[in-house]
Design a protein around this motif. Structure first.
Motif, PDB file in Angstrom:
ATOM      1  N   GLN A 402       0.849  -1.193   0.000  1.00 46.13           N
ATOM      2  CA  GLN A 402       0.000   0.000   0.000  1.00 46.13           C
ATOM      3  C   GLN A 402       0.885   1.243   0.000  1.00 46.13           C
ATOM      4  O   GLN A 402       1.689   1.456   0.903  1.00 46.13           O
ATOM      5  N   PHE A 403       0.732   2.040  -1.058  1.00 43.67           N
ATOM      6  CA  PHE A 403       1.494   3.274  -1.199  1.00 43.67           C
ATOM      7  C   PHE A 403       0.571   4.475  -0.997  1.00 43.67           C
ATOM      8  O   PHE A 403      -0.643   4.407  -1.217  1.00 43.67           O
ATOM      9  N   SER A 404       1.164   5.577  -0.592  1.00 42.04           N
ATOM     10  CA  SER A 404       0.448   6.857  -0.579  1.00 42.04           C
ATOM     11  C   SER A 404       1.377   7.925  -1.133  1.00 42.04           C
ATOM     12  O   SER A 404       2.605   7.811  -1.029  1.00 42.04           O
ATOM     13  N   LYS A 405       0.798   8.959  -1.731  1.00 41.22           N
ATOM     14  CA  LYS A 405       1.607  10.013  -2.345  1.00 41.22           C
ATOM     15  C   LYS A 405       1.857  11.130  -1.341  1.00 41.22           C
ATOM     16  O   LYS A 405       0.937  11.645  -0.719  1.00 41.22           O
ATOM     17  N   ASN A 406       3.139  11.438  -1.169  1.00 42.17           N
ATOM     18  CA  ASN A 406       3.520  12.562  -0.316  1.00 42.17           C
ATOM     19  C   ASN A 406       3.101  13.853  -1.002  1.00 42.17           C
ATOM     20  O   ASN A 406       3.538  14.144  -2.123  1.00 42.17           O
ATOM     21  N   GLN A 407       2.274  14.629  -0.345  1.00 40.65           N
ATOM     22  CA  GLN A 407       1.714  15.825  -0.974  1.00 40.65           C
ATOM     23  C   GLN A 407       2.743  16.935  -1.174  1.00 40.65           C
ATOM     24  O   GLN A 407       2.553  17.823  -2.008  1.00 40.65           O
ATOM     25  N   GLU A 408       3.866  16.844  -0.444  1.00 39.96           N
ATOM     26  CA  GLU A 408       4.884  17.884  -0.581  1.00 39.96           C
ATOM     27  C   GLU A 408       5.830  17.602  -1.740  1.00 39.96           C
ATOM     28  O   GLU A 408       6.069  18.467  -2.575  1.00 39.96           O
ATOM     29  N   ASN A 409       6.391  16.369  -1.777  1.00 36.07           N
ATOM     30  CA  ASN A 409       7.363  16.070  -2.841  1.00 36.07           C
ATOM     31  C   ASN A 409       6.811  15.160  -3.934  1.00 36.07           C
ATOM     32  O   ASN A 409       7.527  14.806  -4.869  1.00 36.07           O
ATOM     33  N   LYS A 410       5.541  14.761  -3.789  1.00 31.68           N
ATOM     34  CA  LYS A 410       4.835  13.946  -4.785  1.00 31.68           C
ATOM     35  C   LYS A 410       5.412  12.537  -4.947  1.00 31.68           C
ATOM     36  O   LYS A 410       5.068  11.819  -5.878  1.00 31.68           O
ATOM     37  N   LYS A 411       6.289  12.132  -4.027  1.00 28.15           N
ATOM     38  CA  LYS A 411       6.846  10.779  -4.097  1.00 28.15           C
ATOM     39  C   LYS A 411       5.855   9.765  -3.534  1.00 28.15           C
ATOM     40  O   LYS A 411       5.041  10.088  -2.665  1.00 28.15           O
ATOM     41  N   LEU A 412       5.972   8.534  -4.035  1.00 29.78           N
ATOM     42  CA  LEU A 412       5.151   7.452  -3.520  1.00 29.78           C
ATOM     43  C   LEU A 412       5.876   6.798  -2.348  1.00 29.78           C
ATOM     44  O   LEU A 412       7.020   6.340  -2.490  1.00 29.78           O
ATOM     45  N   GLU A 413       5.235   6.769  -1.199  1.00 32.44           N
ATOM     46  CA  GLU A 413       5.834   6.197   0.005  1.00 32.44           C
ATOM     47  C   GLU A 413       5.141   4.880   0.343  1.00 32.44           C
ATOM     48  O   GLU A 413       3.904   4.814   0.362  1.00 32.44           O
ATOM     49  N   LEU A 414       5.929   3.858   0.613  1.00 35.96           N
ATOM     50  CA  LEU A 414       5.366   2.567   1.018  1.00 35.96           C
ATOM     51  C   LEU A 414       4.938   2.652   2.477  1.00 35.96           C
ATOM     52  O   LEU A 414       5.746   2.928   3.363  1.00 35.96           O
ATOM     53  N   LYS A 415       3.649   2.440   2.732  1.00 33.68           N
ATOM     54  CA  LYS A 415       3.110   2.583   4.080  1.00 33.68           C
ATOM     55  C   LYS A 415       2.822   1.248   4.751  1.00 33.68           C
ATOM     56  O   LYS A 415       2.980   1.102   5.958  1.00 33.68           O
ATOM     57  N   ASN A 416       2.354   0.275   3.971  1.00 34.07           N
ATOM     58  CA  ASN A 416       1.993  -1.029   4.543  1.00 34.07           C
ATOM     59  C   ASN A 416       2.408  -2.151   3.603  1.00 34.07           C
ATOM     60  O   ASN A 416       2.457  -1.979   2.390  1.00 34.07           O
ATOM     61  N   MET A 417       2.721  -3.287   4.208  1.00 29.93           N
ATOM     62  CA  MET A 417       3.032  -4.500   3.462  1.00 29.93           C
ATOM     63  C   MET A 417       2.331  -5.648   4.171  1.00 29.93           C
ATOM     64  O   MET A 417       2.598  -5.911   5.339  1.00 29.93           O
TER      65      MET A 417
END
Length: 488
Positions: A402-417
């Motif tokens: 499960q990824f979410s997009k960082n609203q500041e740098n627009k990168k995709l961050e892995l939040k859950n596995m």
């Protein structure tokens, strides 16, 4: 360390037989023997026999450093006093039950008088007896009461005081003992940390419905496995082959000379040794030496010996001559070294994965089917810790990201596995200097994430499927959380 253990497993109760108590006792006894305990195992004991065995055990500890008592079966409390039921305990009411069971306070009294340094009580004994309608409300379904340990004693419960424990979920062992078996052999962790790991596993396996509990007054540090563990008696190799650190070289033979040189951790010695391997006649060499040879070839390659690296990168050609009657003891040694250290202990937190993919690729060849069976055999006892066992996971495994997009740098961050619905991406809590409170990320191409996860959890790349909540192109940079481990 001189250690003595008494293990009791009672299952054939008249009121409510237990499915797993005997298996629990047998498996714990087997592990304690491998850990060096002088172990007595009693199955389905009567009240008279149980009283005699516990009394004999607890009153003869003066010549030992460690005493350990394990009980799997029905237990109950009456007015905050705990009792262990025998198979002929009379459960018609609480008074009959009390006087036909063994009081744990008596065992504690024996321990208090003993001259040994450390005593351990493990009670997988909080299993619900029945709807005890003839019992008072204060007793019904309350499990065991808390116990306060005398000096030098640790008491471990399968569940928190006042709760009942699961007898299992269709597996060989009860839920608590199943978790205990996974962690008790891990090398060089203090007993308190070991039971903490058990507690985390019990909580996860029960989906939060059961929490194990301990009370301790230990004054020293105790390790169940400080390197002395011997492997299962079902493994066909000698204890010297399993405990590679005990290997004694005989330089009169070519194979022993090669093994000795591979153990030098010196490339200038290791490389010529690897170059001599083709001279070995596998039909004339003992299987244990071939097994140790395989372990040390892998060790040398992971240590950057150029010749060993070439050997592993061309594994099928390098190892083909050692395949005799569908058995390859050199390959089995490499498999074992990948998952177990030189003391024969499972590498729970860090596999030697440097050539895992090459080994797995070879195992897909039917010529090495016996080695694939060997891999399954050595990993089955750790099935609740490892993600992939060839005989169980023939179609591979699937992990959800499960990824979410960082609203500041627009990168995709892995939040859950998640694996089978359970979170497996776990924040480390033992980093040097502490783990940062705020999650720190490192960047990695999405296409490389698959390889990284495959290696960390010991799953062949072609047997691992990653599912994402977002559509991500292969060369997209994603942020992966640092200071995290993947744990089943």
């Amino acid at each position: 360390m001189k250690a003595k253990a008494l293990v009791i497993g009672n299952a054939k109760y008249g009121i409510k037989p237990l499915d797993n108590a005997v298996n629990d006792a047998e498996d714990i006894a087997e592990v304690l023997l491998r850990l060096g305990f002088d172990t007595t195992k009693i199955i389905d004991s009567t009240a008279v026999e149980q009283d005699k065995q516990i009394t004999d055990f607890a009153t003869n500890l003066d010549d030992y450093d460690i005493g350990l008592f394990y009980f799997a079966g029905h237990g109950f409390q009456k007015k905050n006093e705990n009792f262990l039921g025998a198979i002929d305990t009379d459960f018609q009411d609480e008074d009959h039950a009390k006087y036909t069971s063994f009081p744990i306070n008596m065992l504690l009294s024996y321990f208090d008088k003993a001259k040994n340094n450390t005593n351990i009580i493990i009670l997988d004994a909080c299993r619900e007896i029945l709807d005890k309608k003839s019992w008072s409300r204060s007793v019904q379904n309350e499990g065991l009461a808390p116990i306060f340990a005398p000096k030098g004693t640790l008491i471990a419960y399968a569940t928190s005081p006042g709760q009942t424990a699961s007898d299992g979920t269709g597996n060989r062992n009860g839920l608590y003992t199943n978790a205990l078996l996974q962690h008790i052999t891990v090398e060089n962790i203090p007993i308190e940390e070991m039971f903490k790991r058990v507690r985390n596993s019990v909580y996860a396996f029960s989906k939060g419905n059961q929490i194990s509990w301990e009370h301790t007054s230990l004054t020293g540090t105790f390790y169940f496995n400080s390197g002395q563990l011997t492997h299962s008696k079902d493994i066909e190799y000698s204890s010297e082959a399993i405990n590679d650190n005990l290997y004694s070289e005989n330089t009169n033979t070519l194979t022993d000379s090669i093994i000795k040189d591979l153990k030098q951790y010196n490339w200038y010695v290791q490389n010529p040794a690897i170059d001599k391997i083709h001279l070995i006649d596998p039909l004339s060499i003992d299987k244990n030496k071939l097994f140790i040879l395989g372990r040390n070839i892998l060790q040398s390659a992971c240590g950057s010996s150029a010749s060993a690296i070439e050997f592993m990168e061309n594994l099928q050609n390098s190892i083909e001559k050692f395949n005799v009657e569908n058995k390859n003891h050199v390959l089995n040694g490499m498999i074992y070294e990948t998952f177990f250290n030189s003391y024969g202990s499972f590498r729970q937190d860090r596999l030697k994965d440097c050539y895992l993919e090459e080994i797995y690729s070879l195992l897909e060849n039917n010529d090495y089917s016996e080695s694939s069976k060997f891999l399954s055999q050595v990993l089955l006892p750790y099935k609740d810790l490892v993600f992939y066992i060839p005989s169980l996971n023939t179609n591979g495994i699937s992990i959800d990201l499960q990824f979410s997009k960082n609203q500041e740098n627009k990168k995709l961050e892995l939040k859950n596995m998640k694996y089978e619905g359970n979170e497996i991406l776990v924040k480390k809590d033992d980093m040097w200097g502490g783990t940062p409170e705020k999650t720190v990320y490192r960047s990695i191409e999405f296409q490389n994430l698959h390889k990284m996860i495959s290696r960390e959890i010991g799953v062949p790349e072609n047997k691992l499927t990653l599912n994402s909540n977002m559509k991500i192109v292969a060369d997209r940079i994603i942020d992966y959380p640092e200071y995290h481990s993947i744990m089943k």
